[in-house]
Design a protein around this motif. Sequence first.
Motif, PDB file in Angstrom:
ATOM      1  N   LEU A   1      20.126 -65.225  81.603  1.00  0.00           N
ATOM      2  CA  LEU A   1      19.636 -63.847  81.814  1.00  0.00           C
ATOM      3  C   LEU A   1      18.729 -63.798  83.040  1.00  0.00           C
ATOM      4  CD1 LEU A   1      18.934 -62.851  78.097  1.00  0.00           C
ATOM      5  CD2 LEU A   1      20.568 -61.722  79.607  1.00  0.00           C
ATOM      6  N   ASN A   2      17.904 -64.835  83.224  1.00  0.00           N
ATOM      7  CA  ASN A   2      17.037 -64.901  84.405  1.00  0.00           C
ATOM      8  C   ASN A   2      17.884 -64.887  85.683  1.00  0.00           C
ATOM      9  OD1 ASN A   2      14.529 -64.896  83.174  1.00  0.00           O
ATOM     10  ND2 ASN A   2      14.376 -67.123  83.074  1.00  0.00           N
ATOM     11  N   LYS A   3      18.935 -65.682  85.671  1.00  0.00           N
ATOM     12  CA  LYS A   3      19.827 -65.739  86.836  1.00  0.00           C
ATOM     13  C   LYS A   3      20.452 -64.367  87.095  1.00  0.00           C
ATOM     14  CE  LYS A   3      22.071 -69.941  86.105  1.00  0.00           C
ATOM     15  NZ  LYS A   3      23.354 -70.633  85.977  1.00  0.00           N
ATOM     16  N   HIS A   4      20.954 -63.768  86.019  1.00  0.00           N
ATOM     17  CA  HIS A   4      21.688 -62.506  86.135  1.00  0.00           C
ATOM     18  C   HIS A   4      20.787 -61.359  86.583  1.00  0.00           C
ATOM     19  CE1 HIS A   4      24.978 -59.765  85.291  1.00  0.00           C
ATOM     20  NE2 HIS A   4      24.176 -59.021  84.555  1.00  0.00           N
ATOM     21  N   TYR A   5      19.579 -61.295  86.013  1.00  0.00           N
ATOM     22  CA  TYR A   5      18.685 -60.164  86.302  1.00  0.00           C
ATOM     23  C   TYR A   5      17.620 -60.506  87.348  1.00  0.00           C
ATOM     24  CZ  TYR A   5      20.824 -57.805  82.344  1.00  0.00           C
ATOM     25  OH  TYR A   5      21.717 -57.212  81.491  1.00  0.00           O
ATOM     26  N   GLY A   6      17.695 -61.743  87.912  1.00  0.00           N
ATOM     27  CA  GLY A   6      16.738 -62.137  88.942  1.00  0.00           C
ATOM     28  C   GLY A   6      15.300 -62.163  88.451  1.00  0.00           C
TER      29      GLY A   6
END
Length: 198
Positions: free
Chosen positions: A25-30
């Motif tokens: 999720l961190n990767k996806h939502y920056g």
Amino acid sequence: MLKLRIGLDIDGVVADSFPVFLRELNKHYGKDVKQLDTYDMTEIYGVEWDEMSQFFHDNMEYLFLTPKPMTGAVEGINYILETGHEIVYVTARAPGSEEKMTCKWFDDNNIYRDKACFTGGLSKTFAVKENGIDIFVDDFMTNALEIASLGVPVLLMDSPYNQGKLPQGVTRCYCWDEILCQIDQLSRSKNVMNRGTP
Ligand SMILES: [Mg+2]
């Protein structure tokens, strides 16, 4: 010693899912969220449920198959079965493709999975009653409170998102060894025997 039917949640109890979910999720939502302080990931990432749901759907295979078992879970499950108790998994994951992927995870990790209920996000109380579960292990406070209100003892796996005072019938456990100790104690206690376990 009384033989018990033990209900186990999956995410955060048997599967160490949240580190993988957070990373992806961190990767996806920056973002750079380090830990879940609330169970509601849509709140943490500030997105609508539908959108996050789509993310999980699109990445389900990776998200569901990558997590490792929680520390001590494999040994704990084996111990429960060796001591003659039964296990029923009750998860908020949905029937269908989520169920299929979940079963694959259990098989890939050589973890016993004879009986599992997939509520699809509905309350777990129905499955707990229907399966005559004697004791339940979960990490989500809402589930713990609902199940304890049925008179079924709950062991709450400690996590940052479930802090706070616990009502009678809910016991905080910090690791799988503590869960097993509680199960041993309960299987020797008269209270459960008097409760008339089916
Ligand atoms: Mg959980």
